[in-house]
Design a protein around this motif. Structure first.
Motif, PDB file in Angstrom:
ATOM      1  N   ILE A 127       0.848  -1.219   0.146  1.00 58.73           N
ATOM      2  CA  ILE A 127       0.082  -0.134  -0.057  1.00 58.73           C
ATOM      3  C   ILE A 127       1.037   1.308   0.119  1.00 58.73           C
ATOM      4  CG2 ILE A 127      -1.637   1.311   1.447  1.00 58.73           C
ATOM      5  CD1 ILE A 127      -2.677  -1.397   2.534  1.00 58.73           C
ATOM      6  N   ARG A 128       0.645   2.067  -0.874  1.00 60.90           N
ATOM      7  CA  ARG A 128       1.274   3.512  -0.900  1.00 60.90           C
ATOM      8  C   ARG A 128       0.421   4.311   0.211  1.00 60.90           C
ATOM      9  NH1 ARG A 128       4.364   3.851  -5.434  1.00 60.90           N
ATOM     10  NH2 ARG A 128       4.197   2.079  -6.877  1.00 60.90           N
ATOM     11  N   PHE A 129       0.929   4.604   1.247  1.00 61.98           N
ATOM     12  CA  PHE A 129       0.387   5.518   2.174  1.00 61.98           C
ATOM     13  C   PHE A 129      -0.022   6.844   1.662  1.00 61.98           C
ATOM     14  CE2 PHE A 129       0.179   7.620   6.414  1.00 61.98           C
ATOM     15  CZ  PHE A 129      -0.946   6.864   6.865  1.00 61.98           C
ATOM     16  N   GLU A 130       0.798   7.329   0.665  1.00 65.76           N
ATOM     17  CA  GLU A 130       0.705   8.695   0.076  1.00 65.76           C
ATOM     18  C   GLU A 130      -0.745   8.715  -0.664  1.00 65.76           C
ATOM     19  OE1 GLU A 130       2.855   6.521  -0.774  1.00 65.76           O
ATOM     20  OE2 GLU A 130       3.511   7.068  -3.036  1.00 65.76           O
ATOM     21  N   GLU A 131      -1.315   7.450  -1.033  1.00 67.34           N
ATOM     22  CA  GLU A 131      -2.678   7.674  -1.938  1.00 67.34           C
ATOM     23  C   GLU A 131      -3.815   7.724  -0.598  1.00 67.34           C
ATOM     24  OE1 GLU A 131      -2.649   4.000  -4.264  1.00 67.34           O
ATOM     25  OE2 GLU A 131      -1.072   5.070  -5.566  1.00 67.34           O
ATOM     26  N   ILE A 132      -3.453   7.468   0.707  1.00 68.68           N
ATOM     27  CA  ILE A 132      -4.553   7.573   1.550  1.00 68.68           C
ATOM     28  C   ILE A 132      -4.432   8.924   2.438  1.00 68.68           C
ATOM     29  CG2 ILE A 132      -5.279   6.508   3.852  1.00 68.68           C
ATOM     30  CD1 ILE A 132      -3.938   3.750   2.566  1.00 68.68           C
ATOM     31  N   SER A 133      -3.022   9.206   2.626  1.00 68.16           N
ATOM     32  CA  SER A 133      -2.739  10.469   3.514  1.00 68.16           C
ATOM     33  C   SER A 133      -2.202  11.270   3.005  1.00 68.16           C
ATOM     34  CB  SER A 133      -1.821   9.847   4.567  1.00 68.16           C
ATOM     35  OG  SER A 133      -1.266  10.995   5.335  1.00 68.16           O
ATOM     36  N   GLU A 134      -2.850  12.701   2.995  1.00 70.13           N
ATOM     37  CA  GLU A 134      -2.301  13.849   2.214  1.00 70.13           C
ATOM     38  C   GLU A 134      -1.143  14.293   2.827  1.00 70.13           C
ATOM     39  OE1 GLU A 134      -3.079  15.951  -0.258  1.00 70.13           O
ATOM     40  OE2 GLU A 134      -4.272  14.427  -0.735  1.00 70.13           O
ATOM     41  N   ILE A 135      -0.850  14.098   4.107  1.00 70.92           N
ATOM     42  CA  ILE A 135       0.467  14.477   4.655  1.00 70.92           C
ATOM     43  C   ILE A 135       1.534  13.581   4.201  1.00 70.92           C
ATOM     44  CG2 ILE A 135       1.762  14.643   6.838  1.00 70.92           C
ATOM     45  CD1 ILE A 135      -1.414  15.002   8.076  1.00 70.92           C
ATOM     46  N   SER A 136       1.400  12.362   4.005  1.00 66.84           N
ATOM     47  CA  SER A 136       2.427  11.713   3.389  1.00 66.84           C
ATOM     48  C   SER A 136       2.562  11.853   1.721  1.00 66.84           C
ATOM     49  CB  SER A 136       1.907  10.165   3.427  1.00 66.84           C
ATOM     50  OG  SER A 136       2.695   9.293   2.627  1.00 66.84           O
ATOM     51  N   HIS A 137       1.583  12.347   1.154  1.00 68.58           N
ATOM     52  CA  HIS A 137       1.608  12.922  -0.153  1.00 68.58           C
ATOM     53  C   HIS A 137       2.387  13.934  -0.192  1.00 68.58           C
ATOM     54  CE1 HIS A 137       0.044  13.547  -4.176  1.00 68.58           C
ATOM     55  NE2 HIS A 137       0.287  14.713  -4.032  1.00 68.58           N
ATOM     56  N   LEU A 138       2.089  15.050   0.714  1.00 74.13           N
ATOM     57  CA  LEU A 138       2.744  16.177   0.598  1.00 74.13           C
ATOM     58  C   LEU A 138       4.352  15.858   1.231  1.00 74.13           C
ATOM     59  CD1 LEU A 138       0.604  18.416   2.530  1.00 74.13           C
ATOM     60  CD2 LEU A 138       1.462  18.945   0.350  1.00 74.13           C
ATOM     61  N   MET A 139       4.650  14.971   1.919  1.00 71.43           N
ATOM     62  CA  MET A 139       6.027  14.779   2.524  1.00 71.43           C
ATOM     63  C   MET A 139       6.919  13.990   1.225  1.00 71.43           C
ATOM     64  SD  MET A 139       6.183  13.675   6.229  1.00 71.43           S
ATOM     65  CE  MET A 139       7.943  13.357   6.060  1.00 71.43           C
ATOM     66  N   VAL A 140       6.187  13.194   0.518  1.00 67.94           N
ATOM     67  CA  VAL A 140       6.781  12.419  -0.611  1.00 67.94           C
ATOM     68  C   VAL A 140       7.111  13.720  -1.793  1.00 67.94           C
ATOM     69  CG1 VAL A 140       6.381  10.870  -2.488  1.00 67.94           C
ATOM     70  CG2 VAL A 140       5.751  10.290  -0.329  1.00 67.94           C
ATOM     71  N   THR A 141       6.227  14.607  -1.943  1.00 67.65           N
ATOM     72  CA  THR A 141       6.223  15.725  -2.712  1.00 67.65           C
ATOM     73  C   THR A 141       7.533  16.541  -2.491  1.00 67.65           C
ATOM     74  OG1 THR A 141       4.066  15.784  -3.253  1.00 67.65           O
ATOM     75  CG2 THR A 141       5.367  17.594  -4.019  1.00 67.65           C
ATOM     76  N   VAL A 142       7.632  16.924  -1.083  1.00 69.67           N
ATOM     77  CA  VAL A 142       8.786  17.894  -0.548  1.00 69.67           C
ATOM     78  C   VAL A 142      10.295  17.081  -0.751  1.00 69.67           C
ATOM     79  CG1 VAL A 142       9.697  18.733   1.666  1.00 69.67           C
ATOM     80  CG2 VAL A 142       7.189  18.865   1.174  1.00 69.67           C
TER      81      VAL A 142
END
Ligand SMILES: [Zn+2]
Length: 140
Positions: free
Chosen positions: A66-81
């Motif tokens: 599971i990619r946590f960034e697909e569930i959690s916006e915070i994870s998504h932002l950190m992956v982007t950062v």
């Protein structure tokens, strides 16, 4: 985004894979770790998303990734950062861009009268808002 460990050292935030029940690999989970005593804990702001995911998986989950960034916006932002292409941008700029992107999606979902999508986007926006507030508090 830093916190003091029980041993007195500063804990650093990073993205880690978390293995659940030995079967499910959850990638890109924001975790606070202490280099001095190796303590680690899931970043408080993503705990509600993690709890929800775990309850959906249940006690006997299938083997999966599971990619946590697909569930959690915070994870998504950190992956982007942490992504190389965005290194030069500040967290504030990335946050703002993502909020704009989500607001566009919300407009589109509304015009298509897609309720499920609308709920999903609204939930993501509220995750970001909670996160923005918690980072602000930590700066004080
Ligand atoms: Zn420690």
């Amino acid at each position: 985004m830093q916190k003091e460990c029980k041993c007195g050292q500063t804990m650093n935030i990073c993205l880690r894979s978390v293995i659940y029940q030995g079967k499910v690999e959850i990638a890109h989970v924001p975790v606070l770790t202490c280099e001095s005593c190796s303590r680690s804990e899931v970043f408080a702001a993503v705990k509600p998303d993690m709890t929800k995911l775990i309850s959906q998986l249940g006690n006997k989950p299938e083997k999966q990734y599971i990619r946590f960034e697909e569930i959690s916006e915070i994870s998504h932002l950190m992956v982007t950062v942490t992504d190389k292409e965005h290194r030069h941008e500040s967290v504030g700029v990335i946050l703002e861009e993502r909020i704009n992107e989500l607001l566009d999606m919300l407009l589109l979902a509304r015009s298509l009268q897609d309720d499920a999508w609308k709920r999903d986007v609204t939930e993501r926006l509220s995750q970001i808002t909670r996160y923005a507030m918690s980072t602000y508090e930590m700066k004080l």
